[in-house]
Scaffold this motif. Structure first.
Motif, PDB file in Angstrom:
ATOM      1  N   LEU A  90       6.722   3.289   0.328  1.00 24.37           N
ATOM      2  CA  LEU A  90       5.986   2.025   0.396  1.00 24.37           C
ATOM      3  C   LEU A  90       6.225   1.183  -0.858  1.00 24.37           C
ATOM      4  O   LEU A  90       6.392  -0.045  -0.779  1.00 24.37           O
ATOM      5  CB  LEU A  90       4.492   2.299   0.571  1.00 24.37           C
ATOM      6  N   MET A  91       6.264   1.835  -2.015  1.00 23.68           N
ATOM      7  CA  MET A  91       6.527   1.123  -3.268  1.00 23.68           C
ATOM      8  C   MET A  91       7.913   0.475  -3.247  1.00 23.68           C
ATOM      9  O   MET A  91       8.083  -0.673  -3.677  1.00 23.68           O
ATOM     10  CB  MET A  91       6.407   2.090  -4.445  1.00 23.68           C
ATOM     11  N   LEU A  92       8.903   1.204  -2.752  1.00 19.17           N
ATOM     12  CA  LEU A  92      10.280   0.695  -2.726  1.00 19.17           C
ATOM     13  C   LEU A  92      10.444  -0.405  -1.680  1.00 19.17           C
ATOM     14  O   LEU A  92      11.087  -1.436  -1.943  1.00 19.17           O
ATOM     15  CB  LEU A  92      11.257   1.840  -2.448  1.00 19.17           C
ATOM     16  N   TYR A  93       9.884  -0.207  -0.498  1.00 22.11           N
ATOM     17  CA  TYR A  93      10.019  -1.211   0.562  1.00 22.11           C
ATOM     18  C   TYR A  93       9.351  -2.532   0.190  1.00 22.11           C
ATOM     19  O   TYR A  93       9.901  -3.611   0.429  1.00 22.11           O
ATOM     20  CB  TYR A  93       9.394  -0.697   1.870  1.00 22.11           C
ATOM     21  N   THR A  94       8.150  -2.435  -0.394  1.00 18.01           N
ATOM     22  CA  THR A  94       7.433  -3.668  -0.731  1.00 18.01           C
ATOM     23  C   THR A  94       7.890  -4.245  -2.067  1.00 18.01           C
ATOM     24  O   THR A  94       7.942  -5.460  -2.240  1.00 18.01           O
ATOM     25  CB  THR A  94       5.909  -3.422  -0.775  1.00 18.01           C
ATOM     26  N   GLY A  95       8.225  -3.359  -3.024  1.00 17.04           N
ATOM     27  CA  GLY A  95       8.576  -3.829  -4.359  1.00 17.04           C
ATOM     28  C   GLY A  95      10.000  -4.316  -4.500  1.00 17.04           C
ATOM     29  O   GLY A  95      10.239  -5.432  -4.979  1.00 17.04           O
ATOM     30  N   LEU A  96      10.969  -3.505  -4.058  1.00 20.12           N
ATOM     31  CA  LEU A  96      12.377  -3.853  -4.243  1.00 20.12           C
ATOM     32  C   LEU A  96      13.029  -4.453  -3.005  1.00 20.12           C
ATOM     33  O   LEU A  96      13.961  -5.242  -3.115  1.00 20.12           O
ATOM     34  CB  LEU A  96      13.163  -2.605  -4.692  1.00 20.12           C
ATOM     35  N   CYS A  97      12.543  -4.036  -1.827  1.00 21.69           N
ATOM     36  CA  CYS A  97      13.103  -4.600  -0.582  1.00 21.69           C
ATOM     37  C   CYS A  97      12.368  -5.859  -0.136  1.00 21.69           C
ATOM     38  O   CYS A  97      12.791  -6.525   0.809  1.00 21.69           O
ATOM     39  CB  CYS A  97      13.061  -3.561   0.539  1.00 21.69           C
ATOM     40  N   LYS A  98      11.251  -6.144  -0.806  1.00 18.90           N
ATOM     41  CA  LYS A  98      10.481  -7.375  -0.547  1.00 18.90           C
ATOM     42  C   LYS A  98       9.968  -7.466   0.890  1.00 18.90           C
ATOM     43  O   LYS A  98       9.867  -8.553   1.458  1.00 18.90           O
ATOM     44  CB  LYS A  98      11.318  -8.617  -0.873  1.00 18.90           C
ATOM     45  N   GLU A 105       2.478  -5.343   5.913  1.00 14.88           N
ATOM     46  CA  GLU A 105       2.345  -5.094   7.344  1.00 14.88           C
ATOM     47  C   GLU A 105       3.663  -4.601   7.932  1.00 14.88           C
ATOM     48  O   GLU A 105       3.694  -3.683   8.756  1.00 14.88           O
ATOM     49  CB  GLU A 105       1.902  -6.371   8.076  1.00 14.88           C
ATOM     50  N   ARG A 106       4.775  -5.201   7.486  1.00 17.56           N
ATOM     51  CA  ARG A 106       6.089  -4.829   8.005  1.00 17.56           C
ATOM     52  C   ARG A 106       6.504  -3.444   7.498  1.00 17.56           C
ATOM     53  O   ARG A 106       7.180  -2.685   8.196  1.00 17.56           O
ATOM     54  CB  ARG A 106       7.124  -5.878   7.576  1.00 17.56           C
ATOM     55  N   ALA A 107       6.101  -3.130   6.272  1.00 15.04           N
ATOM     56  CA  ALA A 107       6.553  -1.885   5.642  1.00 15.04           C
ATOM     57  C   ALA A 107       5.739  -0.667   6.068  1.00 15.04           C
ATOM     58  O   ALA A 107       6.291   0.431   6.181  1.00 15.04           O
ATOM     59  CB  ALA A 107       6.503  -2.028   4.124  1.00 15.04           C
ATOM     60  N   SER A 108       4.446  -0.837   6.290  1.00 16.55           N
ATOM     61  CA  SER A 108       3.552   0.314   6.463  1.00 16.55           C
ATOM     62  C   SER A 108       3.942   1.206   7.638  1.00 16.55           C
ATOM     63  O   SER A 108       4.071   2.427   7.499  1.00 16.55           O
ATOM     64  CB  SER A 108       2.112  -0.160   6.635  1.00 16.55           C
ATOM     65  N   GLY A 109       4.123   0.607   8.804  1.00 17.03           N
ATOM     66  CA  GLY A 109       4.491   1.396   9.975  1.00 17.03           C
ATOM     67  C   GLY A 109       5.878   1.994   9.843  1.00 17.03           C
ATOM     68  O   GLY A 109       6.134   3.115  10.304  1.00 17.03           O
ATOM     69  N   THR A 110       6.782   1.247   9.213  1.00 14.59           N
ATOM     70  CA  THR A 110       8.140   1.737   8.997  1.00 14.59           C
ATOM     71  C   THR A 110       8.127   2.965   8.106  1.00 14.59           C
ATOM     72  O   THR A 110       8.839   3.951   8.356  1.00 14.59           O
ATOM     73  CB  THR A 110       9.013   0.631   8.365  1.00 14.59           C
ATOM     74  N   VAL A 111       7.298   2.935   7.067  1.00 15.36           N
ATOM     75  CA  VAL A 111       7.153   4.085   6.165  1.00 15.36           C
ATOM     76  C   VAL A 111       6.719   5.320   6.947  1.00 15.36           C
ATOM     77  O   VAL A 111       7.255   6.424   6.756  1.00 15.36           O
ATOM     78  CB  VAL A 111       6.133   3.773   5.050  1.00 15.36           C
ATOM     79  N   LYS A 112       5.744   5.159   7.827  1.00 11.55           N
ATOM     80  CA  LYS A 112       5.235   6.297   8.587  1.00 11.55           C
ATOM     81  C   LYS A 112       6.323   6.908   9.468  1.00 11.55           C
ATOM     82  O   LYS A 112       6.466   8.132   9.556  1.00 11.55           O
ATOM     83  CB  LYS A 112       4.037   5.875   9.444  1.00 11.55           C
ATOM     84  N   LEU A 113       7.095   6.074  10.135  1.00 11.84           N
ATOM     85  CA  LEU A 113       8.158   6.583  10.998  1.00 11.84           C
ATOM     86  C   LEU A 113       9.249   7.283  10.195  1.00 11.84           C
ATOM     87  O   LEU A 113       9.758   8.337  10.594  1.00 11.84           O
ATOM     88  CB  LEU A 113       8.774   5.437  11.809  1.00 11.84           C
TER      89      LEU A 113
END
Length: 256
Positions: free
Chosen positions: A164-172, A176-184
């Motif tokens: 979640l830190m990488l998706y939201t921080g570095l992948c911008k 909402e877009r990152a949370s479900g993706t992280v779980k999968l």
């Protein structure tokens, strides 16, 4: 290995891990030490923990899927890369002698706990809309998924937090877009390493099923509670479990 004492140590802590994970993340920092505190050898502890955490992760993943919080365009390649990474990481940890895993625990658990506990949770709508080109965003997310997937297969605690830190921080990505993706992605790497551990005979299946039920219950109860200051509960619980683990590992080293 499946004794009443083992269950009395592991099941309450794994329930607590699922509860904590649903509130603020970092449940692996409680569940993996639980198996080690019960006296399981490191390989079996990591493998059986992977089984119970997979069961718990299924519940939270289903909730995100139901609510539509998945970026499928990013999720599919990220899942593939996480599977590749987890497969390599799980094979690698099985090659490391069990006594050296104790040193790995002492060196890495405090660092992982520090990162997980110190991170500032991102609130929905807090991030500006990403200006990063979509192709670059997808490539970065896939690369990070490979790296964290490897870590998850090798070890595991904090995987969801790091993603979640990488998706939201570095992948911008938006939260909402990152949370479900992280779980999968996390579920994909969990299942991959669990299957490999299972085929190599490292998983204590009966214990994993029982503790997995407690983990699932913790996820369900934790996700259903509205707690503004969840970190006030999470921090002391994680620190207490890690201190107990340190005492046990060091005493085992001295005795051995």
């Amino acid at each position: 290995m499946l004794t009443l004492k083992t269950l009395l140590i592991i099941c309450p802590l794994v329930f607590l891990a699922g509860f904590v994970d649903a509130i603020a993340g970092g449940g692996g920092l409680i569940s993996l030490p639980a198996y080690l505190l019960a006296g399981l050898p490191p390989h079996q502890a990591i493998a059986t923990n992977k089984m119970s955490s997979t069961i718990g992760t299924c519940a939270s993943t289903a909730r995100y899927l139901k609510n539509g919080y998945v970026d499928w365009q990013a999720a599919i390649p990220c899942m593939v890369m996480a599977i590749l990474g987890a497969n390599f990481g799980a094979r690698l940890i099985l090659l490391i002698p069990q006594q050296y895993i104790q040193y790995l625990l002492l060196g890495t658990l405090p660092v992982i706990a520090f990162v997980v506990l110190k991170r500032k949770p991102i609130q929905p709508g807090e991030q500006p809309e990403s200006t990063m080109p979509r192709s670059k965003q997808l490539i970065l997310a896939a690369v990070f998924s490979l790296i964290i997937g490897l870590y998850d297969g090798l070890y595991g605690p904090g995987t969801g937090t790091f993603l979640l830190m990488l998706y939201t921080g570095l992948c911008k990505m938006s939260l909402e877009r990152a949370s479900g993706t992280v779980k999968l992605v996390n579920l994909s790497s969990n299942i991959t390493s669990f299957v490999l551990f299972l085929t190599t005979g490292q998983v204590l299946v009966a214990l994993g099923l029982i503790s997995g039920g407690f983990c699932l219950l913790g996820h369900v109860i934790g996700s259903g509670m509205m707690m503004k200051n969840g970190s006030k509960i999470v921090r002391p619980v994680i620190i207490t479990v890690l201190v107990l683990l340190f005492i046990k590992v060091i005493s085992d080293m001295v005795a051995g």
